[in-house]
Scaffold this active site. Structure first.
Site, PDB file in Angstrom:
ATOM      1  N   HIS A 122      69.280  30.791  23.206  1.00  0.00           N
ATOM      2  CA  HIS A 122      69.911  29.639  22.551  1.00  0.00           C
ATOM      3  C   HIS A 122      68.863  28.641  22.054  1.00  0.00           C
ATOM      4  O   HIS A 122      68.994  27.440  22.235  1.00  0.00           O
ATOM      5  CB  HIS A 122      70.937  28.967  23.485  1.00  0.00           C
ATOM      6  N   ARG A 181      68.682  40.225  17.278  1.00  0.00           N
ATOM      7  CA  ARG A 181      70.124  40.267  17.563  1.00  0.00           C
ATOM      8  C   ARG A 181      70.829  40.463  16.238  1.00  0.00           C
ATOM      9  O   ARG A 181      70.378  39.939  15.204  1.00  0.00           O
ATOM     10  CB  ARG A 181      70.595  38.973  18.243  1.00  0.00           C
ATOM     11  N   HIS A 236      72.570  39.497  27.908  1.00  0.00           N
ATOM     12  CA  HIS A 236      73.879  38.867  27.664  1.00  0.00           C
ATOM     13  C   HIS A 236      74.937  39.933  27.391  1.00  0.00           C
ATOM     14  O   HIS A 236      74.620  41.110  27.277  1.00  0.00           O
ATOM     15  CB  HIS A 236      73.791  37.836  26.536  1.00  0.00           C
ATOM     16  N   GLU A 269      74.824  40.244  14.829  1.00  0.00           N
ATOM     17  CA  GLU A 269      76.156  39.822  15.278  1.00  0.00           C
ATOM     18  C   GLU A 269      77.132  39.790  14.115  1.00  0.00           C
ATOM     19  O   GLU A 269      76.858  39.174  13.086  1.00  0.00           O
ATOM     20  CB  GLU A 269      76.049  38.416  15.894  1.00  0.00           C
ATOM     21  N   TYR A 275      65.326  41.578  23.476  1.00  0.00           N
ATOM     22  CA  TYR A 275      64.432  40.423  23.531  1.00  0.00           C
ATOM     23  C   TYR A 275      63.243  40.782  24.414  1.00  0.00           C
ATOM     24  O   TYR A 275      63.411  40.953  25.631  1.00  0.00           O
ATOM     25  CB  TYR A 275      65.184  39.211  24.096  1.00  0.00           C
ATOM     26  N   ASP A 325      76.000   2.392  19.760  1.00  0.00           N
ATOM     27  CA  ASP A 325      77.327   2.170  19.195  1.00  0.00           C
ATOM     28  C   ASP A 325      77.663   3.163  18.080  1.00  0.00           C
ATOM     29  O   ASP A 325      78.526   2.932  17.256  1.00  0.00           O
ATOM     30  CB  ASP A 325      77.431   0.726  18.665  1.00  0.00           C
ATOM     31  N   ASP A 384      80.660  33.298  13.453  1.00  0.00           N
ATOM     32  CA  ASP A 384      79.514  33.376  14.373  1.00  0.00           C
ATOM     33  C   ASP A 384      78.735  34.639  14.004  1.00  0.00           C
ATOM     34  O   ASP A 384      79.157  35.737  14.330  1.00  0.00           O
ATOM     35  CB  ASP A 384      80.056  33.443  15.814  1.00  0.00           C
ATOM     36  N   HIS A 391      82.374  38.179  22.502  1.00  0.00           N
ATOM     37  CA  HIS A 391      83.314  37.190  23.038  1.00  0.00           C
ATOM     38  C   HIS A 391      84.410  36.993  22.012  1.00  0.00           C
ATOM     39  O   HIS A 391      84.265  37.353  20.845  1.00  0.00           O
ATOM     40  CB  HIS A 391      82.581  35.862  23.324  1.00  0.00           C
ATOM     41  N   HIS A 396      83.343  30.338  21.370  1.00  0.00           N
ATOM     42  CA  HIS A 396      83.617  31.209  22.518  1.00  0.00           C
ATOM     43  C   HIS A 396      85.078  30.946  22.839  1.00  0.00           C
ATOM     44  O   HIS A 396      85.405  30.040  23.610  1.00  0.00           O
ATOM     45  CB  HIS A 396      82.702  30.884  23.707  1.00  0.00           C
ATOM     46  N   GLU A 441      77.623  41.695  19.262  1.00  0.00           N
ATOM     47  CA  GLU A 441      76.311  41.091  19.066  1.00  0.00           C
ATOM     48  C   GLU A 441      75.248  41.562  20.057  1.00  0.00           C
ATOM     49  O   GLU A 441      74.684  40.752  20.796  1.00  0.00           O
ATOM     50  CB  GLU A 441      76.424  39.572  19.128  1.00  0.00           C
TER      51      GLU A 441
HETATM   52  N1  GLY Z   1      76.130  31.592  18.678  1.00  0.00           N
HETATM   53  C1  GLY Z   1      76.542  31.722  20.008  1.00  0.00           C
HETATM   54  C2  GLY Z   1      76.890  33.109  20.313  1.00  0.00           C
HETATM   55  O1  GLY Z   1      76.528  34.005  19.582  1.00  0.00           O
HETATM   56  O2  GLY Z   1      77.604  33.382  21.229  1.00  0.00           O
HETATM   57 MN    MN Z   2      76.097  33.769  17.542  1.00  0.00          MN
HETATM   58 MN    MN Z   3      78.469  34.983  19.457  1.00  0.00          MN
END
Ligand code: GLY
Ligand code: MN
Ligand code: MN
Length: 441
Positions: free
Chosen positions: A239, A402, A346, A404, A384, A35, A267, A350, A357, A380
């Site tokens: 992720h 990474r 990747h 970004e 890896y 709940d 982000d 975005h 996103h 970004e």
């Molecule tokens: N944090 C998710 C991305 O970088 O797209």
């Molecule tokens: Mn990110």
């Molecule tokens: Mn991102």
């Protein structure tokens, strides 16, 4: 965001819609367990058009109507429920605070909406996550269509409102950019604290807690997405959100975390050493990613496409992988074959906005669309090197990097909104050395 901004958006939306009725439902309240519910987060389309923050709401825009052009259906005031879960605006608040021409309680959708649907040929509606509301609205649309043969009036076409709305959301106004700058500023404080505070023996979740303290302390609503604090080989999991490993001197830690401020997301990713500095192999990988990221950002300006940016980042990464002997062959052919996707799996960016996103089309007329001033995107790139690759030099195994940033497209080119968050090796190592010296002093 002041109320006049929402009115301007609704005006621009209905102008683009022409003849039609738009129906935008709220996000449902989601159960966390038993709940207990998650803290409520409004549907971004509804938020964008109205600013209305409560669940159980439907916004109807009916520009052909004599007087009720902007209608909100909302939860009724309820003294007992409000004692438990907080104040509601009710129908009076919907009119007085949010400027609705008319407001009804949510249970009146069934009675009020048919008259609007009877007079229009086009309905702009996309089913949301609230199944019961979808069924109700779809039923009313079907009712209008089925009467059409006899009356000659009623709905003919069902249109996705995102076709107009998501293009609007993709182009940020000054007021939206102010909020995005606040989100980025909260992220900047959080990342700066994490770079300073990490120690041999720290747990990933301790950094997560520190980041999220800063998001809230700066007035943000919290993280814009689950914070990633990935140390050691965890950084090769894109992720990773388990965030429960104990970090050691010699590890790198990749932090991908951004604050949300008044619905707007940031982000940001930084990858830095837990000890005083990068090891030589870590530094080699880091510098390739940094070069790729800077080169990719340098291409951002009106007319350039996401595909161009991705291509530039990929070229620099592949050159670096060739230099390190992690790939061999001819760069163009390797990219063509996708050989780099073993280490870079990747895309380079975005859209960013109310959604992390964010909405808006990436392709138009069969090609990657050209950037325009007012769009915000992430850049970004990463590398890896999974720890179980058998044909890769051992010194690189388990390294994930990474970097970004959040980038606004301007008339002149671009502005890196997250530029205050350090990423040069020398700057990061200086902070690490200072932080460690402060402890031992
Ligand atoms: N944090 C998710 C991305 O970088 O797209
Ligand atoms: Mn990110
Ligand atoms: Mn991102």
């Amino acid at each position: 965001m002041d109320m006049s901004s929402y009115a301007e958006r609704r005006e621009a939306f209905v102008k683009a819609m022409g003849e039609g009725v738009a129906i935008i439902p709220a996000a449902p309240q989601s159960t966390r367990s038993n709940d207990v519910e998650y803290r409520y987060r409004q549907d971004n389309d509804l938020l964008y058009l109205t600013g209305f923050p409560e669940p159980s709401c439907v916004c109807v825009l009916s520009p052909g109507h004599d007087s009720e052009r902007f209608i909100l259906f909302v939860q009724p005031r309820d003294r007992e429920k409000e004692t438990w879960t907080g104040k509601r605006y009710g129908v009076d608040g919907a009119r007085e605070v949010f400027g609705a021409d008319a407001a009804y309680t949510i249970d009146q959708v069934r009675d009020v909406l048919p008259a609007h649907l009877a007079e229009t040929a086009a309905v702009h509606f996309a089913p949301g996550r609230d199944e019961r509301m979808n069924t109700l609205i779809q039923g009313l649309i079907d009712g209008s269509r089925s009467g059409r043969a006899r009356t000659g009036r009623g709905v003919v076409s069902l249109v996705d409102p995102g076709a107009i709305l998501h293009e609007m959301r993709l182009h940020k106004s000054t007021a939206e950019l102010d909020l995005m700058r606040k989100a980025v500023a909260a992220s900047a404080r959080a990342h700066a604290a994490a770079i300073r505070e990490v120690r041999d023996g720290s747990l990933e979740y301790e950094l997560e807690a520190l980041l999220e303290y800063h998001f809230r302390a700066a007035g943000g609503s919290g993280p814009a997405y689950p914070s990633i604090v990935a140390s050691g080989a965890n950084a090769t999991i894109l992720h990773y959100t388990q965030n429960d490993r104990r970090m050691r001197d010699g590890d790198l830690v990749l932090i991908d975390a951004g604050a949300e401020f008044d619905g707007y997301c940031s982000d940001v990713t930084r990858t830095f050493p837990v000890g005083a500095g990068y090891s030589p192999p870590q530094r080699r990988i880091y510098e390739i990613v940094l070069r790729a990221q800077k080169e990719a950002i340098a291409t951002v300006r009106p007319g350039v496409s996401m595909e161009d940016i991705h291509h530039r980042a990929t070229e620099v990464l592949v050159d670096g992988l060739l230099e390190l002997g992690l790939l061999s062959g001819e760069a163009g052919e390797l990219i063509e074959k996708g050989a780099h996707t073993r280490f870079y799996m990747h895309r380079t960016g975005h859209w960013l906005g109310l959604d992390v996103h964010d909405v808006g089309r990436y392709r138009m007329d069969g090609a990657s669309r050209p950037l325009e001033p007012g769009m915000v995107l992430t850049v970004e790139p990463g590398l890896y090197i999974a720890e179980d690759l058998e044909d890769v030099s051992g010194e690189y195994l388990g390294i994930g990097v990474r970097i970004e940033d959040d980038v606004l497209v301007t008339e002149a080119g671009h502005e890196v909104l997250s530029a205050a968050i350090l990423k040069e090796v020398d700057d990061i190592e200086a902070i690490r050395r200072e932080a460690l010296a402060a402890v031992s002093a």
